[in-house]
Design a protein around this motif. Structure first.
Motif, mmCIF file in Angstrom:
data_model
loop_
_atom_site.group_PDB
_atom_site.id
_atom_site.type_symbol
_atom_site.label_atom_id
_atom_site.label_comp_id
_atom_site.label_asym_id
_atom_site.label_seq_id
_atom_site.Cartn_x
_atom_site.Cartn_y
_atom_site.Cartn_z
ATOM 1 N N MET A 49 25.043 12.276 -30.730
ATOM 2 C CA MET A 49 24.417 13.591 -30.637
ATOM 3 C C MET A 49 24.449 14.038 -29.186
ATOM 4 O O MET A 49 24.102 13.269 -28.277
ATOM 5 C CB MET A 49 22.966 13.569 -31.133
ATOM 6 N N ILE A 50 24.875 15.273 -28.978
ATOM 7 C CA ILE A 50 24.821 15.909 -27.662
ATOM 8 C C ILE A 50 23.701 16.933 -27.760
ATOM 9 O O ILE A 50 23.768 17.877 -28.549
ATOM 10 C CB ILE A 50 26.169 16.558 -27.303
ATOM 11 N N LEU A 51 22.649 16.720 -26.977
ATOM 12 C CA LEU A 51 21.386 17.431 -27.178
ATOM 13 C C LEU A 51 20.937 18.181 -25.930
ATOM 14 O O LEU A 51 20.705 17.575 -24.879
ATOM 15 C CB LEU A 51 20.319 16.396 -27.573
ATOM 16 N N ASP A 52 20.800 19.484 -26.072
ATOM 17 C CA ASP A 52 20.211 20.296 -25.014
ATOM 18 C C ASP A 52 18.693 20.102 -25.063
ATOM 19 O O ASP A 52 18.121 19.925 -26.136
ATOM 20 C CB ASP A 52 20.565 21.770 -25.228
ATOM 21 N N TRP A 61 13.220 16.892 -26.297
ATOM 22 C CA TRP A 61 12.319 15.727 -26.289
ATOM 23 C C TRP A 61 11.623 15.597 -27.639
ATOM 24 O O TRP A 61 11.460 14.487 -28.154
ATOM 25 C CB TRP A 61 11.295 15.827 -25.163
ATOM 26 N N ASP A 62 11.222 16.742 -28.225
ATOM 27 C CA ASP A 62 10.608 16.713 -29.558
ATOM 28 C C ASP A 62 11.584 16.177 -30.604
ATOM 29 O O ASP A 62 11.207 15.413 -31.487
ATOM 30 C CB ASP A 62 10.142 18.112 -29.983
ATOM 31 N N VAL A 91 12.654 7.361 -15.970
ATOM 32 C CA VAL A 91 11.575 7.548 -16.946
ATOM 33 C C VAL A 91 12.156 7.895 -18.315
ATOM 34 O O VAL A 91 11.762 7.338 -19.337
ATOM 35 C CB VAL A 91 10.581 8.641 -16.475
ATOM 36 N N VAL A 92 13.118 8.820 -18.337
ATOM 37 C CA VAL A 92 13.716 9.254 -19.601
ATOM 38 C C VAL A 92 14.420 8.086 -20.284
ATOM 39 O O VAL A 92 14.247 7.850 -21.481
ATOM 40 C CB VAL A 92 14.701 10.423 -19.379
#
Length: 123
Positions: A49-52, A61-62, A91-92
């Motif tokens: 998955m490529i996620l903005d 984040w949700d 952190v991420v």
């Protein structure tokens, strides 16, 4: 070839990403918001998955938080995060082990393709 889910609300960016992966032989699913992404993930399991992060309904984040609650997805499901905002990568990466790389916009198409190919090799 692998299937990639591209989650990006900006139509021009989404189209650019999709076209580049299709040209390289990948199957691509697209979502313009977080809810569409979650719907895709409940119905099928893409390889990547490529996620903005900044989406109109749910944040990226949700989406990641909800992904951890979907039993069909292992913790090592690879996700490339795209964001225009600086983030604390340590952190991420600690909070979301599925995130294999964080790409800060703007980035080159070559960098995105390389990051995706490396993530897919690890699966």
């Amino acid at each position: 070839m692998s299937t990639i889910l591209v989650v990006e609300d900006e139509p021009n960016v989404r189209k650019l990403v999709i076209v580049n992966f299709i040209e390289r032989g990948y199957q691509v699913l697209e979502a313009e918001n977080g809810r569409q992404a979650i719907d895709h993930l409940r119905r099928q399991k893409p390889a990547l998955m490529i996620l903005d992060i900044k989406l109109p309904d749910l944040s990226g984040w949700d989406v990641l938080d909800q992904l951890t609650r979907v039993p069909a997805f292992p913790a090592d499901f690879p996700v490339l995060v795209m964001t225009a905002s600086p983030v604390d990568q340590k952190v991420v990466l600690k909070q979301y082990p599925c995130v294999v790389e964080i790409l800060i916009k703007p980035f080159s198409t070559d960098r995105l393709i390389t990051a995706a190919q490396q993530a897919l090799l690890k699966t």
